[in-house]
Structure formats: structure tokens, C-alpha cells
Design a protein around this motif. Structure first.
Motif, PDB file in Angstrom:
ATOM      1  N   LEU A 202      40.813  34.157  33.158  1.00 17.83           N
ATOM      2  CA  LEU A 202      40.702  34.144  34.623  1.00 17.83           C
ATOM      3  C   LEU A 202      41.888  34.829  35.295  1.00 17.83           C
ATOM      4  N   MET A 205      41.530  38.372  34.933  1.00 19.69           N
ATOM      5  CA  MET A 205      40.437  38.772  35.814  1.00 19.69           C
ATOM      6  C   MET A 205      40.922  38.831  37.260  1.00 19.69           C
ATOM      7  N   GLU A 206      41.728  37.857  37.616  1.00 19.38           N
ATOM      8  CA  GLU A 206      42.245  37.825  38.990  1.00 19.38           C
ATOM      9  C   GLU A 206      43.076  39.064  39.280  1.00 19.38           C
ATOM     10  N   LEU A 209      40.932  41.915  39.584  1.00 25.27           N
ATOM     11  CA  LEU A 209      40.178  41.806  40.832  1.00 25.27           C
ATOM     12  C   LEU A 209      41.041  42.236  42.022  1.00 25.27           C
TER      13      LEU A 209
ATOM     14  N   LEU B  21      31.533  40.664  41.851  1.00 26.77           N
ATOM     15  CA  LEU B  21      32.646  40.347  40.946  1.00 26.77           C
ATOM     16  C   LEU B  21      33.478  39.201  41.532  1.00 26.77           C
ATOM     17  N   ARG B  22      33.777  39.308  42.830  1.00 19.86           N
ATOM     18  CA  ARG B  22      34.580  38.278  43.516  1.00 19.86           C
ATOM     19  C   ARG B  22      33.858  36.942  43.463  1.00 19.86           C
ATOM     20  N   ARG B  24      31.651  35.982  41.344  1.00 25.91           N
ATOM     21  CA  ARG B  24      31.626  35.499  39.971  1.00 25.91           C
ATOM     22  C   ARG B  24      32.983  34.887  39.621  1.00 25.91           C
ATOM     23  N   TYR B  25      34.013  35.616  40.045  1.00 21.69           N
ATOM     24  CA  TYR B  25      35.371  35.096  39.788  1.00 21.69           C
ATOM     25  C   TYR B  25      35.561  33.741  40.451  1.00 21.69           C
ATOM     26  N   ASN B  26      35.128  33.652  41.733  1.00 21.30           N
ATOM     27  CA  ASN B  26      35.279  32.389  42.473  1.00 21.30           C
ATOM     28  C   ASN B  26      34.491  31.269  41.799  1.00 21.30           C
ATOM     29  N   ARG B  28      33.678  31.050  38.691  1.00 23.92           N
ATOM     30  CA  ARG B  28      34.350  30.641  37.458  1.00 23.92           C
ATOM     31  C   ARG B  28      35.625  29.852  37.765  1.00 23.92           C
ATOM     32  N   LEU B  29      36.287  30.273  38.832  1.00 29.14           N
ATOM     33  CA  LEU B  29      37.492  29.544  39.277  1.00 29.14           C
ATOM     34  C   LEU B  29      37.108  28.105  39.609  1.00 29.14           C
TER      35      LEU B  29
END
Lengths: 534, 229
Positions: A202, A205-206, A209, B21-22, B24-26, B28-29
Motif C-alpha cells: 500500500l 502504491m501510495e 499514486l 486507481l485512487r 481502489r487504493y482508498n 484497500r486502505l
């Protein structure tokens, strides 16, 4: 003695006892007898009652159908154990006289029985119980033959070690449970940690991102910039197109100025040519005219002489005419000379006359002017007369105006003064009333002071009256107290006299009964008397 | 113009992809945070359990210590009481009762021993039931019972009922046995009802009964004393 003791025992039809009654002491009770006389049967009867042992009905006396053992305890409670063909029961009569019957208790002893007797089996551990209260003859030596752990447990009964041990066991159990719980949680934790591992990317990924978003934003900026540029380029293109067009036009229109110039020139030339044409036509005319003139001149070459002739003729003519005229004039003048000669008698010369005439004419003009002036003067004089009249009439106006002003000022002043006088009167009245009030107030102050004095005096008087009442009261009470004291003293004297007489009579100490002599008695009496006056 | 069009399309796609992507990231976060919360919860519980375990271990130690101490106290009490009884009854100060408690395989095991020098110098330690006379065993048995009855916690009420206590004690010591019991009842205020064939002991009682059998029936009467009988 708080401990439970058996006061009475009654045995009915138990083994060899048909009916036995015994009363027991609180301390040591000894039952003696030779062997096999029924001593142990008493113990057995007690055991049956206290521990419900043995089971069955073998102990019922031969020939009897029922047996019964009853004890009465020191506190008055009674427990009966009885067995009949139909009944097998405990009867408990509490110290308070309440009867309870217990049946169907099987192998055990009803709790209430144990509570009343204070006797029960003791659990050494979950499986082992022992009887401390009752030792039978046939059992092995108490505790000695038991296993080591039972011995330890029996010792442990003392001081409540078994309670601590039980707590310890519970603690151990709890600990085991907690440990397994902990293990479970640890496992859960490792599971969760494993689960967390899946999220280890993550952070990466961050970063990506953020980078991407930055780039994205940049891209957007660039996009808008491109748009701008594109727009600018379009504009540029357009402007350039226009520019080239303009240039074209300009190129095409480059000669215009020149043309204009030429045009102007052309115009000028045209006008010039026009003028020239006109001029030429005029010139032609002039030439023609000249020719004509030449011709004429030629024709009239003699003209100057003719002219001279003419001029001379004309002059002759003029002279003739003048002469004719002069002749006519001379006639008229002759006539006039006659008349004028008359005039010339008075007027020396004509010039002078003419000058005089002009002077007269001038004078006439002046006269007219003077007439005008005189008329104007007359008008002005009239006007002046009127003005003077008016002036005469109005000679006193400014004075009157001043006077009016002065009067108005005086009037306002008078009004003002009047007002002031009114105010002064009011003030005087006020002053007067104030003075009166002040005079009155002077009195009031004195009166207030007096009033205060009076209030103080009346307070004092009240206080004095109270004090006097108290004094009277106290005097009364003192008198009463005196009477009471006198009474008491009298009574005390009497009592002491009585006591001293009694003491002398008895001759011994009323407290310790030790013999006392006359002197001591006197001293005691003296002490009792204390400060009481005889 | 064609490439521009393509680029703007690409940008839209890029926007979409970025948002995707954002998101998905959120997502997963969020998932990770949930797991983290779960972890924190478990850690809390684990801490709690560990705290409890620590506490209980200390409690266990305390209980074990208390138990050992109380057992030691009890042991000494029993030793003293039984030793006193032995010395009183047999008149031998040499005689000592000893209680040994050992941990065997995590359990307390008790053993009773009698120590005496037999008049000599070297103390001899023996297990009474194996190496001692019936009288000693009887007295130990009796005094043990009395001691346990007396020292039990919670306190035990009620009388002590004995059938032929000290049966194996030789005649010369039977009176001290009765005397011991009398003192016991006096000292502890406990009623004792005792049956004996020894008529000499009858006089020791605060009350005495005589049991006799006549024609198959037991009769009990108040005992008048050996001499009078």
C-alpha cells in the motif's frame, strides 16, 4: 457454652436396647461395661442417628417392628431417627419448637439434621470423606493407614488450607483457560498480521499514486497550456493570414499614393490645361482682338491726331461751352452782380461770405445742437426740478430710517429689559421663599438634633428600666437561693449528724467494713461537712 | 487535429483510470484500516489476557505460598498436639510426633513419624503403624482425631464419640488416656461420649454409666464407682 452438646439420649428397640435413656454432661461422659453388654450399641445408635449408618433395618431389636433413637441437645432441639415398617425418617424439632419431618433422604443425612447436631462428615477431597466426630472400635487407626496424599489433605483441613488449595486449583484452571485464550488471540494476531502483509504494497502504491497524481495534474496543466498554445497558434495563423492579405493589399495599393500624386498632378495639369485652354482661347481672342485692335489701330492711326483735334475741339467746345456758359453766367452774373454788388456792399467778399455762411451753417448746426441741448437741458431741468422736489420731499428720509432703526433697537432692548425685570421678579420671589424656607430649616436642624437626643435618652431609659427589672429579679432569686441554701445546709447538718451517729454506732467503714475509731469517724464527718457552716 | 482529439480522449481515459486507481487504493486502505483496527482490538485483548495471566500467576504464587505457610502451621500444630498427647499419656518427654509433608509429583504427600531415642543418644524415626506398638498407634490415632476436629477450619461443632479409645494402650497408661480426654473436653469445651470396658476409667468421667445385659436386654444405669461396686 456455645458448642452443641447432647443433653439426653433415648434408644428404643435398637439392638440389645429395648428402652434406654441417658443424660449426658457437657464434658467427658464414660460408658463402661464388660464386653458384649450393649455399650457399642449405644455408639451405633448414635451413629445411626448422626450419620444414617448403617443402612437397612438389621439393628431393629429382635421381636420389635420399629426402632427409634432420639437425642435432645443442650439448646432444646430434638432429633429423632425412627424406622417402622412403613416409615423411615428423621424428625427434627428445632430449639424454637418447630417440627420438621424428613423422608426419602437415601444414604445421606438431611442437612437440617447436621445443622442441629453440629455433626457431619468431613470431605478431605472430592472422593474421600472422613468421620472426625465418631470413632468406632473396628475401624483401622484413624488416618494412619491412609495414603500420603490423604494425610496431607487431612492436615490441610486445618487452617483452611483446603480452601486455599481449592482456590489454587480454580486459579490454575483459570490460568489454563486464560493461556489458551491468549494462545488463541496470539494465533488471531498472527493471522491478522499475515492479512496485513497483503497490504504491504500500500505504501508503495501510495507513492506511485501520489507521483501519478502529480504527473496527472502536470499533464492537465500541460493540456490546458497546449490548448492555449493551440489557440494562440490559430490566432497566429489567422493573424498571419490577415497580415499577408493586408500585405497583399498593401502591395497592391503601394502605387496609390503615387497615383494620387499623379492624380493630383493630373488634376493640376488638367486645371492648368483648362486654364491654358482658356488662356489660349483668351489669347486667341486677345490676338484677334489685337489684330482687330491692330486693324483698328491701323485704321485709327490718325486717331491720336484726331484725338488731339478732338481734344482741342473738345477743349474748344468746352471753352465754348464755358464761354457760353460764362457768357450766360456773365449775364446772370451780371444780374447777380447787380444783386451781389448790393450784397457785396455789405459783404466785402464772397469768400468771406462763404466762410461766414459755412460758419453760419456751422453755427446753425451748433444752434440745432444747442436747441437740442436746450431742450435736453429743459427736460433735464424739469427732471432736476422733479428730482429736487422729490429730494426736497425726501430730504428727511435717511434721518427717519435711522430713527426707525434706533426705535426698533430700543424696542427690542425694552422688551428684553421687560423680560429681565419679569425674571428678576421671579428670582426675587424664589429668593424670598428660599429665605423663608432657610429660616424655617434653621429651626428644623435644631429639632432633629433634639429628636436624636430624645431617642437616645429614651433608649437609655428603657435599658435602665430593664436593668432595674433584672436587678429586682436577681434580688428575688438571690433571696430564694439564700432560703434554699439555708434549707439545704440545715438538711445536710441533720444528715451529717445522723451519719456521724450511725458511724459511731457501727464502728466500721461503710465501704470496706474495716473497723474505724472515733478519730477517723470525726475526720470522715469533717470531710463530709466540708465547708458547710454549722 | 486528429492527434489532438486522440490526446483528449486519452486524457479522459487517464482521468478515469486515475480515479479508478485512487478509489481502489482508498478501498484497500479502508480494508487495511479495518484489519488494523481488528489487530488493535486483538492486541488489546491479548494485553488484557496477559495482564490477567500475570495477575493470576501472582495469585497462584500467593495461594501456593499461603497454602505452604498454612500447611506448615497446621503441620506444626498437629505435631505439637500429638507430641503433647504422647508425652502426656506415656510420660515420656523423649517421644515426639513428626509430620513430614513433601511435594511428590506436584502433590502434597504427608507422612507421620514417631521419633524417640529409646533412652539412648540417637533419635530413631519410625512410621508408627509399622514399627510401633498398638498403644502408641491408638494414642496417635485418638489425638490426631481430636486435633483435626479441633483445628478444623471452619470450626466443627458437636460432640466427639469414641468407642474404646486407647484399647491397645496397656493398663498402666489407660488412666492417662482418660485424663487426656477429660482435659481435652475441658480445654476445648467439647462434649466427649466414650465407651470403654475399663471400669477404672469410669471415675474419670463427669458422668458415668454402666451397661449391663440381662436376659438379652441391655440396661444402663448411672455408675457409682468401682470401689462401691
Amino acid at each position: 457454652m456455645s458448642q452443641k452438646t447432647i443433653r439426653n439420649l433415648r434408644i428404643e428397640n435398637f439392638q440389645s436396647h429395648e428402652l434406654t435413656e441417658m443424660a449426658f454432661d457437657d464434658g467427658l461422659n464414660v460408658i463402661v461395661g464388660a464386653s458384649d453388654q450393649g455399650k457399642s450399641a449405644i455408639i451405633r445408635a448414635l451413629r445411626w442417628l448422626l450419620f444414617n449408618e448403617p443402612r437397612g433395618a438389621d439393628f431393629i431389636r429382635v421381636g420389635a417392628s420399629q426402632c427409634r433413637v432420639t437425642i435432645e441437645l443442650a439448646d432444646g432441639a430434638r432429633v429423632t431417627r425412627e424406622r417402622t415398617p412403613s416409615k423411615n425418617r428423621y424428625i427434627v424439632v428445632s430449639a424454637e419448637g418447630e417440627e420438621q419431618i424428613y423422608e426419602g433422604f437415601g444414604n445421606s443425612v438431611p442437612r437440617e439434621v447436621s445443622d442441629v447436631t453440629g455433626v457431619a462428615k468431613i470431605m478431605l477431597d472430592e472422593d474421600t470423606e472422613t468421620v472426625l466426630h465418631l470413632g468406632t472400635q473396628l475401624e483401622p487407626p484413624f488416618l494412619l493407614s491412609e495414603t500420603g496424599s490423604i494425610k496431607a489433605k487431612a492436615i490441610g483441613r486445618l487452617n483452611g488450607v483446603h480452601i486455599i488449595d481449592a482456590a489454587s486449583r480454580d486459579t490454575h484452571r483459570d490460568l489454563t483457560r486464560l493461556n489458551s485464550d491468549e494462545k488463541q488471540y496470539r494465533e488471531q494476531l498472527s493471522e491478522v498480521e499475515e492479512e496485513l502483509m497483503q497490504f504491504s504494497d500500500l505504501a508503495y502504491m501510495e507513492n506511485i499514486l501520489i507521483l501519478l497524481e502529480e504527473r496527472h495534474a502536470r499533464l492537465k496543466q500541460l493540456g490546458t497550456r497546449i490548448e492555449n498554445l493551440r489557440r494562440l497558434r490559430d490566432l497566429h495563423h489567422r493573424v498571419q493570414g490577415e497580415l499577408s492579405e493586408v500585405t497583399n493589399v498593401l502591395e497592391k495599393t503601394q502605387h496609390l499614393e503615387h497615383a494620387a500624386l499623379r492624380l493630383e498632378l493630373a488634376g493640376a495639369v488638367q486645371s492648368k490645361s483648362l486654364r491654358m485652354n482658356q488662356t489660349r482661347s483668351r489669347w486667341t481672342q486677345v490676338r484677334q482682338t489685337l489684330q482687330e485692335t491692330d486693324r483698328i489701330l491701323h485704321e485709327t492711326e490718325q486717331l491720336s491726331t484726331a484725338q488731339d483735334l478732338l481734344q482741342r475741339q473738345e477743349k474748344q467746345l468746352a471753352a465754348y461751352r464755358r464761354l457760353s456758359k460764362l457768357s450766360a453766367d456773365r449775364e446772370s452774373t451780371q444780374m447777380q452782380k447787380n444783386r451781389v454788388d448790393a450784397v457785396l456792399d455789405r459783404t466785402a467778399q464772397l469768400a468771406q461770405a462763404e466762410q461766414s455762411v459755412s460758419r453760419i451753417e456751422h453755427s446753425g448746426q451748433r444752434l440745432n445742437r444747442l436747441h437740442d441741448l436746450r431742450r435736453k437741458t429743459g427736460e433735464t431741468g424739469q427732471l432736476l426740478g422733479k428730482v429736487n422736489l422729490v429730494l426736497e420731499r425726501t430730504a428727511q428720509v435717511p434721518e427717519v430710517g435711522q430713527r426707525v432703526e434706533r426705535l426698533a433697537a430700543m424696542r427690542t432692548k425694552a422688551l428684553f429689559l421687560n423680560e429681565l425685570a419679569g425674571k428678576k421678579r421671579e428670582v426675587d420671589q424664589l429668593l424670598h421663599s428660599m429665605t423663608r424656607v432657610l429660616q424655617a430649616l434653621q429651626h428644623t436642624e435644631r429639632v432633629e438634633f433634639k429628636l436624636e437626643e430624645l431617642a437616645m435618652l429614651s433608649g437609655r431609659q428603657k435599658r435602665l428600666q430593664e436593668l432595674r427589672a433584672q436587678i429586682v429579679d436577681n434580688v428575688e432569686r438571690l433571696q430564694k437561693a439564700d432560703v434554699y441554701l439555708a434549707n439545704n445546709a440545715e438538711e445536710l447538718r441533720n444528715l451529717i449528724a445522723e451519719y456521724s451517729a450511725e458511724l459511731k454506732n457501727s464502728g466500721s467503714c461503710p465501704v470496706c467494713f474495716a473497723p474505724i475509731d472515733e478519730h477517723t469517724t470525726e475526720r470522715l464527718v469533717e470531710e463530709f461537712r466540708g465547708g458547710i457552716p454549722e | 487535429m486528429g492527434s489532438d482529439q486522440g490526446m483528449s480522449v486519452d486524457l479522459t481515459q487517464l482521468d478515469f483510470a486515475m480515479n479508478e486507481l485512487r478509489a481502489r487504493y482508498n478501498r484497500r486502505l479502508g480494508e487495511r484500516d479495518a484489519v488494523l483496527r481488528k489487530q488493535a482490538q486483538i492486541v488489546d485483548r491479548l494485553q488484557e489476557k496477559r495482564g490477567e495471566i500475570d495477575k493470576l500467576q501472582q495469585v497462584k504464587i500467593l495461594l501456593q505460598e499461603s497454602s505452604a505457610f498454612a500447611r506448615e502451621q497446621a503441620r506444626r500444630q498437629i505435631e505439637t498436639m500429638v507430641s503433647n498427647a504422647l508425652q502426656f499419656i506415656f510420660g515420656n518427654p523423649d517421644l515426639e510426633f513428626r509430620v513430614v509433608i513433601e511435594e511428590v509429583r506436584g502433590r502434597a504427600e504427608g507422612e507421620f513419624l514417631v521419633v524417640s531415642t529409646y533412652g539412648g543418644e540417637i533419635p530413631v524415626e519410625t512410621r508408627p503403624q509399622d514399627a510401633r506398638g498398638g498403644g502408641v498407634v491408638d494414642v496417635i490415632s485418638l489425638s490426631l482425631r481430636a486435633a483435626l476436629l479441633q483445628a478444623n477450619r471452619p470450626a466443627l461443632d458437636g460432640p466427639m464419640i469414641l468407642d474404646e479409645p486407647g484399647k491397645h494402650v496397656s493398663e498402666e497408661y489407660s488412666r492417662p488416656v482418660a485424663e487426656f480426654l477429660k482435659q481435652l473436653s475441658t480445654a476445648f469445651g467439647r462434649q466427649i461420649i466414650m465407651v470403654t470396658h475399663n471400669q477404672h476409667l469410669a471415675s474419670s468421667g463427669d458422668s458415668s454409666y454402666m451397661v449391663e445385659m440381662r436376659s438379652g436386654k441391655s440396661y444402663v444405669r448411672v455408675f457409682q464407682g468401682v470401689e462401691q461396686a
